[in-house]
Structures are given as structure tokens and as C-alpha cells.
Design a protein around this motif. Structure first.
Motif, mmCIF file in Angstrom:
data_model
loop_
_atom_site.group_PDB
_atom_site.id
_atom_site.type_symbol
_atom_site.label_atom_id
_atom_site.label_comp_id
_atom_site.label_asym_id
_atom_site.label_seq_id
_atom_site.Cartn_x
_atom_site.Cartn_y
_atom_site.Cartn_z
ATOM 1 N N SER A 24 67.747 60.094 38.662
ATOM 2 C CA SER A 24 68.868 60.602 39.449
ATOM 3 C C SER A 24 69.621 59.433 40.048
ATOM 4 O O SER A 24 69.093 58.332 40.170
ATOM 5 N N GLY A 25 70.872 59.694 40.388
ATOM 6 C CA GLY A 25 71.673 58.658 41.021
ATOM 7 C C GLY A 25 72.466 57.804 40.047
ATOM 8 O O GLY A 25 73.401 57.109 40.445
ATOM 9 N N ASP A 26 72.069 57.816 38.799
ATOM 10 C CA ASP A 26 72.766 57.045 37.780
ATOM 11 C C ASP A 26 72.243 57.512 36.428
ATOM 12 O O ASP A 26 71.146 58.070 36.332
ATOM 13 N N THR A 27 73.017 57.254 35.395
ATOM 14 C CA THR A 27 72.550 57.582 34.060
ATOM 15 C C THR A 27 71.632 56.485 33.528
ATOM 16 O O THR A 27 71.842 55.310 33.811
ATOM 17 N N ILE A 28 70.622 56.894 32.785
ATOM 18 C CA ILE A 28 69.711 55.933 32.171
ATOM 19 C C ILE A 28 69.960 55.816 30.678
ATOM 20 O O ILE A 28 69.179 55.210 29.956
ATOM 21 N N SER A 29 71.052 56.397 30.210
ATOM 22 C CA SER A 29 71.297 56.475 28.768
ATOM 23 C C SER A 29 71.453 55.112 28.120
ATOM 24 O O SER A 29 71.279 54.983 26.915
ATOM 25 N N SER A 30 71.781 54.081 28.904
ATOM 26 C CA SER A 30 71.975 52.745 28.331
ATOM 27 C C SER A 30 70.767 51.836 28.516
ATOM 28 O O SER A 30 70.790 50.677 28.091
ATOM 29 N N TYR A 31 69.715 52.374 29.137
ATOM 30 C CA TYR A 31 68.598 51.514 29.541
ATOM 31 C C TYR A 31 67.350 51.754 28.710
ATOM 32 O O TYR A 31 67.073 52.868 28.269
ATOM 33 N N VAL A 32 66.584 50.709 28.589
ATOM 34 C CA VAL A 32 65.213 50.844 28.103
ATOM 35 C C VAL A 32 64.392 51.542 29.175
ATOM 36 O O VAL A 32 64.578 51.295 30.363
ATOM 37 N N MET A 33 63.504 52.415 28.750
ATOM 38 C CA MET A 33 62.579 53.067 29.674
ATOM 39 C C MET A 33 61.158 52.713 29.268
ATOM 40 O O MET A 33 60.838 52.635 28.078
ATOM 41 N N GLY A 34 60.325 52.538 30.272
ATOM 42 C CA GLY A 34 58.936 52.190 29.985
ATOM 43 C C GLY A 34 57.963 53.046 30.765
ATOM 44 O O GLY A 34 58.313 53.645 31.789
ATOM 45 N N TRP A 35 56.761 53.105 30.245
ATOM 46 C CA TRP A 35 55.645 53.767 30.925
ATOM 47 C C TRP A 35 54.528 52.742 31.109
ATOM 48 O O TRP A 35 54.186 52.007 30.168
ATOM 49 N N PHE A 36 53.965 52.723 32.297
ATOM 50 C CA PHE A 36 52.824 51.882 32.618
ATOM 51 C C PHE A 36 51.778 52.747 33.306
ATOM 52 O O PHE A 36 52.079 53.847 33.758
#
Length: 123
Positions: A24-36
Motif C-alpha cells: 500500500s502507499g505505492d505501486t510495486i509493479s516496477s520492483y523486485v519482490m523478495g521473501w525471507f
């Protein structure tokens, strides 16, 4: 951007869970996402990473073949499908976002982190 991870819980060994991470608060469509993940008494460990267009995926050795990262940019959400769960998968799972094009397994590359969701796998 703020990240909210959910979907954790108690599951028996061999079972499955799907974690979600909503931004929320911004789009993540341009970002890499990770899980740790971080197990009690252990350092945080890389689980998986997905590029902005889902074309590139990277997984930690301990989860390869069992976990799958996916994303729905229209919903500003990423997922972690976890199958064939083992007791050693017990940990708090975190999602994070990185302003880069390529996937990464390094924590230092991620600048925003969610609060974590607990996954407990019983034997």
C-alpha cells in the motif's frame, strides 16, 4: 510503500500454505519482490525473489522445487506458495521490496520490509 504479509499459520509436515504480501502507499509493479525467513535463534535466510514482470525467479537452495513466488501487479500483491512443508520451514516469513530490475538474494538490496507472518510446521 508499506508491506503487509499474511497467510501464516500451523500446518502439518507435508502440507501447504500460501502467503500473501499486499503493498500500500505505492505501486510495486516496477520492483523486485523478495521473501525471507527467520527461524528462532537463526539468521534471516533468503527464500525467493521475483522480478517485476515475473520473468525472473530465484530461490534459496532449501526451498527449491517446493516453494513458488508469484505476483499480481494489478492487485499490488505477491505470493509465496509453499508445498511439501517440513518442520525446518518453521519461521517468521518476511516480504520485502527492492528498487532494482534483477532478482537478488541479498538483504542489503531490499529497502522496505513487511512485519512478518509466522509459519509453524508440525512433525
Amino acid at each position: 510503500v508499506q508491506l503487509q504479509a499474511s497467510g501464516g499459520g500451523l500446518v502439518q509436515a507435508g502440507g501447504s500454505l500460501r502467503l500473501s504480501c499486499v503493498a500500500s502507499g505505492d505501486t510495486i509493479s516496477s520492483y523486485v519482490m523478495g521473501w525471507f525467513r527467520q527461524a528462532p535463534g537463526k539468521e534471516r535466510e533468503f527464500v525467493g525473489s521475483i522480478s517485476w514482470n515475473s520473468a525472473y525467479l530465484k530461490y534459496g537452495d532449501s526451498v527449491k522445487g517446493r516453494f513458488i513466488c508469484s505476483r499480481d501487479n494489478a492487485k499490488n500483491t505477491v505470493y509465496l506458495q509453499m508445498d511439501s512443508l517440513k518442520p525446518e520451514d518453521t519461521a517468521v516469513y518476511y516480504c520485502a521490496t527492492a528498487r532494482r530490475l534483477l532478482t537478488s538474494k541479498y538483504e542489503v538490496d531490499y529497502n522496505v520490509w513487511g512485519q512478518g507472518t509466522l509459519v509453524t510446521v508440525s512433525s
